[in-house]
Motif scaffolding. Structure first.
Motif, mmCIF file in Angstrom:
data_model
loop_
_atom_site.group_PDB
_atom_site.id
_atom_site.type_symbol
_atom_site.label_atom_id
_atom_site.label_comp_id
_atom_site.label_asym_id
_atom_site.label_seq_id
_atom_site.Cartn_x
_atom_site.Cartn_y
_atom_site.Cartn_z
ATOM 1 N N LEU A 122 0.796 -1.230 0.000
ATOM 2 C CA LEU A 122 0.000 0.000 0.000
ATOM 3 C C LEU A 122 0.829 1.282 0.000
ATOM 4 O O LEU A 122 0.375 2.301 -0.493
ATOM 5 C CB LEU A 122 -0.956 0.014 1.195
ATOM 6 C CG LEU A 122 -2.033 -1.061 1.213
ATOM 7 C CD1 LEU A 122 -2.893 -0.909 2.460
ATOM 8 C CD2 LEU A 122 -2.879 -0.983 -0.042
ATOM 9 N N GLY A 123 1.996 1.248 0.601
ATOM 10 C CA GLY A 123 2.796 2.472 0.685
ATOM 11 C C GLY A 123 2.335 3.385 1.799
ATOM 12 O O GLY A 123 2.289 4.601 1.645
ATOM 13 N N THR A 124 1.989 2.786 2.950
ATOM 14 C CA THR A 124 1.578 3.561 4.120
ATOM 15 C C THR A 124 2.327 3.057 5.346
ATOM 16 O O THR A 124 2.691 1.888 5.415
ATOM 17 C CB THR A 124 0.060 3.434 4.384
ATOM 18 O OG1 THR A 124 -0.245 2.074 4.665
ATOM 19 C CG2 THR A 124 -0.750 3.923 3.207
ATOM 20 N N GLN A 125 2.514 3.942 6.301
ATOM 21 C CA GLN A 125 3.222 3.558 7.522
ATOM 22 C C GLN A 125 2.312 2.898 8.548
ATOM 23 O O GLN A 125 2.779 2.366 9.545
ATOM 24 C CB GLN A 125 3.897 4.777 8.137
ATOM 25 C CG GLN A 125 5.001 5.326 7.259
ATOM 26 C CD GLN A 125 5.699 6.504 7.888
ATOM 27 O OE1 GLN A 125 6.135 6.408 9.042
ATOM 28 N NE2 GLN A 125 5.813 7.591 7.164
ATOM 29 N N HIS A 126 1.002 2.947 8.315
ATOM 30 C CA HIS A 126 0.022 2.365 9.229
ATOM 31 C C HIS A 126 -0.987 1.559 8.428
ATOM 32 O O HIS A 126 -1.225 1.831 7.260
ATOM 33 C CB HIS A 126 -0.704 3.458 10.013
ATOM 34 C CG HIS A 126 0.208 4.369 10.757
ATOM 35 N ND1 HIS A 126 0.911 3.968 11.876
ATOM 36 C CD2 HIS A 126 0.568 5.644 10.538
ATOM 37 C CE1 HIS A 126 1.653 4.970 12.313
ATOM 38 N NE2 HIS A 126 1.470 6.000 11.519
ATOM 39 N N ALA A 127 -1.593 0.587 9.093
ATOM 40 C CA ALA A 127 -2.665 -0.174 8.454
ATOM 41 C C ALA A 127 -3.818 0.778 8.110
ATOM 42 O O ALA A 127 -4.037 1.775 8.792
ATOM 43 C CB ALA A 127 -3.146 -1.280 9.378
ATOM 44 N N VAL A 128 -4.527 0.469 7.056
ATOM 45 C CA VAL A 128 -5.645 1.299 6.600
ATOM 46 C C VAL A 128 -6.943 0.592 6.982
ATOM 47 O O VAL A 128 -7.339 -0.392 6.344
ATOM 48 C CB VAL A 128 -5.571 1.534 5.076
ATOM 49 C CG1 VAL A 128 -6.735 2.405 4.618
ATOM 50 C CG2 VAL A 128 -4.245 2.170 4.703
ATOM 51 N N TRP A 129 -7.591 1.091 8.031
ATOM 52 C CA TRP A 129 -8.810 0.460 8.541
ATOM 53 C C TRP A 129 -10.070 1.094 7.988
ATOM 54 O O TRP A 129 -11.141 0.482 8.053
ATOM 55 C CB TRP A 129 -8.824 0.497 10.067
ATOM 56 C CG TRP A 129 -7.677 -0.276 10.631
ATOM 57 C CD1 TRP A 129 -6.561 0.235 11.218
ATOM 58 C CD2 TRP A 129 -7.501 -1.688 10.620
ATOM 59 N NE1 TRP A 129 -5.700 -0.775 11.573
ATOM 60 C CE2 TRP A 129 -6.261 -1.972 11.226
ATOM 61 C CE3 TRP A 129 -8.264 -2.757 10.158
ATOM 62 C CZ2 TRP A 129 -5.775 -3.265 11.383
ATOM 63 C CZ3 TRP A 129 -7.779 -4.045 10.316
ATOM 64 C CH2 TRP A 129 -6.558 -4.280 10.928
ATOM 65 N N ASP A 130 -9.983 2.295 7.447
ATOM 66 C CA ASP A 130 -11.148 2.955 6.871
ATOM 67 C C ASP A 130 -11.477 2.291 5.528
ATOM 68 O O ASP A 130 -10.657 2.314 4.605
ATOM 69 C CB ASP A 130 -10.861 4.453 6.673
ATOM 70 C CG ASP A 130 -12.020 5.171 6.026
ATOM 71 O OD1 ASP A 130 -13.067 5.312 6.692
ATOM 72 O OD2 ASP A 130 -11.895 5.550 4.841
ATOM 73 N N GLY A 131 -12.648 1.678 5.447
ATOM 74 C CA GLY A 131 -13.039 0.920 4.262
ATOM 75 C C GLY A 131 -12.943 1.674 2.944
ATOM 76 O O GLY A 131 -12.265 1.223 2.018
ATOM 77 N N PRO A 132 -13.602 2.817 2.824
ATOM 78 C CA PRO A 132 -13.538 3.555 1.551
ATOM 79 C C PRO A 132 -12.118 4.006 1.186
ATOM 80 O O PRO A 132 -11.724 3.945 0.022
ATOM 81 C CB PRO A 132 -14.467 4.757 1.787
ATOM 82 C CG PRO A 132 -15.410 4.304 2.853
ATOM 83 C CD PRO A 132 -14.604 3.389 3.734
ATOM 84 N N THR A 133 -11.333 4.412 2.181
ATOM 85 C CA THR A 133 -9.950 4.824 1.906
ATOM 86 C C THR A 133 -9.130 3.634 1.415
ATOM 87 O O THR A 133 -8.415 3.716 0.419
ATOM 88 C CB THR A 133 -9.293 5.426 3.163
ATOM 89 O OG1 THR A 133 -10.040 6.574 3.569
ATOM 90 C CG2 THR A 133 -7.850 5.819 2.907
ATOM 91 N N GLY A 134 -9.244 2.508 2.118
ATOM 92 C CA GLY A 134 -8.512 1.307 1.721
ATOM 93 C C GLY A 134 -8.905 0.836 0.335
ATOM 94 O O GLY A 134 -8.052 0.477 -0.479
#
Length: 168
Positions: A122-134
């Protein structure tokens, strides 16, 4: 932009506290990890940050992988620091490589004598928990699978250059 800020803001490693509890319990019951702990073994983890060959919307110009290994095998054998070990690359599920499930699997593989590498898709430093953003962040990767191949290849190259213990 906004998508990147949303992806970076949430530092949870599980979707909710109950899921975190279940995953931590599963990790503590993992037979390979328990065996390693019996021999007073420990895990070593390092961040592996490497260039993102094809940034997509919401992704950073860097990818944030992790490598883990142990100093004792699940069977009690000590590892010599210079000893080369096979590497296993782990690709995360939707939220990203920073989630508890990935950490558990890294430890389990490391306890079995591997260098375990969590690849960042993904290229992020944190997991992406927001459904629409992910979903928005994953859409370009699903539409063009060569992005995934390029990001995996970047992880391989990073492991090759940064992890002396990995037998590639």
């Amino acid at each position: 932009g906004g998508m990147r800020a949303a992806a970076q803001a949430d530092t949870r490693t599980a979707v909710d506290p109950e899921c975190a509890r279940i995953l931590k319990e599963a990790e503590s019951n993992d037979e390979d990890i328990q065996s390693l702990r019996t021999f007073l073994g420990d895990f070593h983890e390092i961040p592996v940050v490497y260039p993102n060959p094809r940034p997509t919307p919401g992704a950073e110009p860097l990818l944030y992988g992790r490598a883990m290994w142990s100093d004792v095998a699940y069977d009690g054998r000590l590892f010599i620091p210079e000893e080369k070990r096979p590497i296993i690359f782990l690709v995360h599920a939707a939220p990203g490589q920073q989630e508890d499930h990935v950490t558990w699997k890294l430890k389990s593989l490391a306890a079995r004598g591997y260098v375990a590498f969590a690849v960042d898709m993904l290229g992020t430093q944190h997991a992406v928990w927001d459904g629409p953003t992910g979903k928005a962040m994953r859409a370009p990767i699903y539409a063009d699978r060569t992005i995934m191949i390029d990001r995996f290849t970047a992880a391989w190259k990073a492991a090759e250059s940064m992890l002396a213990a990995a037998d590639l």
